[in-house]
Design a protein around this motif. Sequence first.
Motif, PDB file in Angstrom:
ATOM      1  N   GLN A  20       0.804  -1.218   0.000  1.00  0.00           N
ATOM      2  CA  GLN A  20       0.000   0.000   0.000  1.00  0.00           C
ATOM      3  C   GLN A  20       0.839   1.272   0.000  1.00  0.00           C
ATOM      4  O   GLN A  20       0.336   2.332  -0.359  1.00  0.00           O
ATOM      5  CB  GLN A  20      -0.951  -0.012   1.204  1.00  0.00           C
ATOM      6  CG  GLN A  20      -2.007  -1.102   1.067  1.00  0.00           C
ATOM      7  CD  GLN A  20      -2.932  -1.175   2.268  1.00  0.00           C
ATOM      8  OE1 GLN A  20      -2.663  -1.912   3.201  1.00  0.00           O
ATOM      9  NE2 GLN A  20      -3.998  -0.418   2.253  1.00  0.00           N
ATOM     10  N   HIS A 116       0.449  -9.554   4.457  1.00  0.00           N
ATOM     11  CA  HIS A 116      -0.621  -8.555   4.486  1.00  0.00           C
ATOM     12  C   HIS A 116      -1.246  -8.493   3.094  1.00  0.00           C
ATOM     13  O   HIS A 116      -0.921  -7.622   2.290  1.00  0.00           O
ATOM     14  CB  HIS A 116      -0.066  -7.194   4.916  1.00  0.00           C
ATOM     15  CG  HIS A 116      -1.126  -6.187   5.254  1.00  0.00           C
ATOM     16  ND1 HIS A 116      -1.223  -5.572   6.483  1.00  0.00           N
ATOM     17  CD2 HIS A 116      -2.154  -5.685   4.521  1.00  0.00           C
ATOM     18  CE1 HIS A 116      -2.258  -4.749   6.494  1.00  0.00           C
ATOM     19  NE2 HIS A 116      -2.833  -4.789   5.297  1.00  0.00           N
ATOM     20  N   GLU A 161      -5.705 -10.166   8.913  1.00  0.00           N
ATOM     21  CA  GLU A 161      -7.131 -10.269   8.573  1.00  0.00           C
ATOM     22  C   GLU A 161      -7.480 -11.453   7.674  1.00  0.00           C
ATOM     23  O   GLU A 161      -7.930 -11.259   6.535  1.00  0.00           O
ATOM     24  CB  GLU A 161      -7.596  -8.973   7.903  1.00  0.00           C
ATOM     25  CG  GLU A 161      -7.359  -7.740   8.725  1.00  0.00           C
ATOM     26  CD  GLU A 161      -7.797  -6.438   8.031  1.00  0.00           C
ATOM     27  OE1 GLU A 161      -8.130  -6.488   6.837  1.00  0.00           O
ATOM     28  OE2 GLU A 161      -7.792  -5.398   8.697  1.00  0.00           O
ATOM     29  N   GLU A 344      -4.848  -1.864  14.144  1.00  0.00           N
ATOM     30  CA  GLU A 344      -5.315  -0.898  13.151  1.00  0.00           C
ATOM     31  C   GLU A 344      -6.617  -0.275  13.639  1.00  0.00           C
ATOM     32  O   GLU A 344      -7.488  -0.974  14.170  1.00  0.00           O
ATOM     33  CB  GLU A 344      -5.622  -1.553  11.792  1.00  0.00           C
ATOM     34  CG  GLU A 344      -4.446  -1.949  10.982  1.00  0.00           C
ATOM     35  CD  GLU A 344      -4.843  -2.558   9.633  1.00  0.00           C
ATOM     36  OE1 GLU A 344      -5.907  -2.207   9.086  1.00  0.00           O
ATOM     37  OE2 GLU A 344      -4.071  -3.405   9.152  1.00  0.00           O
ATOM     38  N   GLU A 389      -5.509   1.999  -1.274  1.00  0.00           N
ATOM     39  CA  GLU A 389      -6.516   1.274  -0.495  1.00  0.00           C
ATOM     40  C   GLU A 389      -7.171   0.188  -1.367  1.00  0.00           C
ATOM     41  O   GLU A 389      -8.358   0.201  -1.655  1.00  0.00           O
ATOM     42  CB  GLU A 389      -7.530   2.280   0.066  1.00  0.00           C
ATOM     43  CG  GLU A 389      -8.711   1.719   0.828  1.00  0.00           C
ATOM     44  CD  GLU A 389      -8.379   0.904   2.070  1.00  0.00           C
ATOM     45  OE1 GLU A 389      -7.204   0.818   2.457  1.00  0.00           O
ATOM     46  OE2 GLU A 389      -9.322   0.349   2.652  1.00  0.00           O
TER      47      GLU A 389
HETATM   48  O1  IFM Z   1      -6.079  -0.584   4.227  1.00  0.00           O
HETATM   49  C1  IFM Z   1      -6.640  -1.627   4.940  1.00  0.00           C
HETATM   50  C2  IFM Z   1      -5.569  -2.567   5.436  1.00  0.00           C
HETATM   51  O2  IFM Z   1      -4.800  -3.084   4.398  1.00  0.00           O
HETATM   52  C3  IFM Z   1      -6.199  -3.727   6.179  1.00  0.00           C
HETATM   53  N1  IFM Z   1      -7.118  -3.260   7.170  1.00  0.00           N
HETATM   54  C4  IFM Z   1      -8.099  -2.287   6.800  1.00  0.00           C
HETATM   55  C5  IFM Z   1      -7.413  -1.116   6.138  1.00  0.00           C
HETATM   56  C6  IFM Z   1      -8.439  -0.025   5.772  1.00  0.00           C
HETATM   57  O3  IFM Z   1      -9.413  -0.551   4.948  1.00  0.00           O
END
Ligand code: IFM
Length: 449
Positions: A20, A116, A161, A344, A389
């Motif tokens: 990202q 990730h 996640e 996060e 994103e």
């Molecule tokens: O940008 C994402 C991230 O990669 C994983 N968790 C949620 C964030 C926001 O949507």
Amino acid sequence: MPFLRFPEHFLFGSSSSAHQVEGNNVHNQWWAFEQEPGRIKNGDKSGLAADHYHRYKEDFADLKAMKHEAHRLSFEWSRFFPESPTQLNPEAVRHYHNVLDTLHNLGIEPFVTTLHFTIPQWFAEMGGFEQEENIRHYLDFVRFLADEYGRKVHFWCTINEPNIYASFAYIIGEYPPAKKNIRTAFRVLSNLLKAHGRAYHIIKSLHPASQVGLVVHLPVFAPLRKGSFIDKLTARLADWVFNGIILEALKTGKIHFPAGFFEKHDFIKDSNDFIGLNYYVRMFASPKHAVATALNALDTDLGAFRRTGSERLTQSGWTVYAKGLYKCLKRLHRKLGLPMYVTENGIATEDDEWRKIFIRKHLRQVHKALEKGMDVRGYFYWSNLDNFEWSFGFEPRFGLVDVDYANDCKRTIRDSAWFYAEIIQQRGFWQDEKAKNESLEQIFPQEIQ
Ligand code: IFM
């Protein structure tokens, strides 16, 4: 007007992920996906992203100026092994040593995520996590990382996640490989949990003192129509499928999916020294939406899950529900009883005043968890930088630091970053309820809760 003080050992920081922000991660499956027309909003491609690969020193100096004590980042598997599982790229090895050294020299504690969302294209081509036998490649990578960097990394987040990865890539179809098959989604989720469990034991066997944990994303599910029994039931079901299965697996080693899939693995049970919580959103459930998602009969309108009416929406189309953060911490505390890090939590908005209120409201909930005796050890705002994103492209602005993509990725530190820095420096904030509510009312009247 009490002062909400955070303990001395509590870590404040921010989170990011390689693809990202780094730019030019040309060897992973996301890069390939982005080249396909229609995949990413506005036709965006990650491209140079925030060019963090070249500007990490400047970015980490900004973290220091913003008083951050810890930083969560991911190591990009496809940089280390771009073409095959055995051909190591020495430049990547050096790069991430420099990254870690820079953080350490600034006194910022690194939290490293090993996976990730991105996987090397060669791994994707062999079926990625759809195939159980492929897990070994990920584990080889983890062993390599622990061996190479174990003396510089104390905190490891294995996989980010798993529920989002499995559902967005295999049910909703917004992430590569954009398949829509619920059985495959469950298989992938199960393989990710196994991969996590095995990775935990590998890292611990090489570095017993390290702290290793999975990062879970827990949305709060609520009934769309408050009084509706059937909506409540659907919310519970959605919660079980999306959140409950993972937590149960971590607690007992049992992976139990609907339609009879059942496995038990002791190596998944107790495979966390801590649990990372990513918290963002409350989802509203009704049978119509749930069935549409599960059967893929319609193009799922996620917006329908994300709102009930006239609430203000973030650039991700989410409403803000700070109380959910406390609920999730309480749930994790009760279920797993582990130390917790909010790995996060953030808001995509151009309205920086809203970001300040967001941070304050959520930290208030973290503090409440501490008051109730829960073992919360850190809070990482997502994200330090504006970034790519995923299928939303570059439009959502999550960053404490603005990135001007059209102007050589010029960085400008936002006011909210200084607001957060002051909280960090003071180790808390005054809870002036009246002033807080007044300002909240001006900004989003429906959200006072
Ligand atoms: O940008 C994402 C991230 O990669 C994983 N968790 C949620 C964030 C926001 O949507």
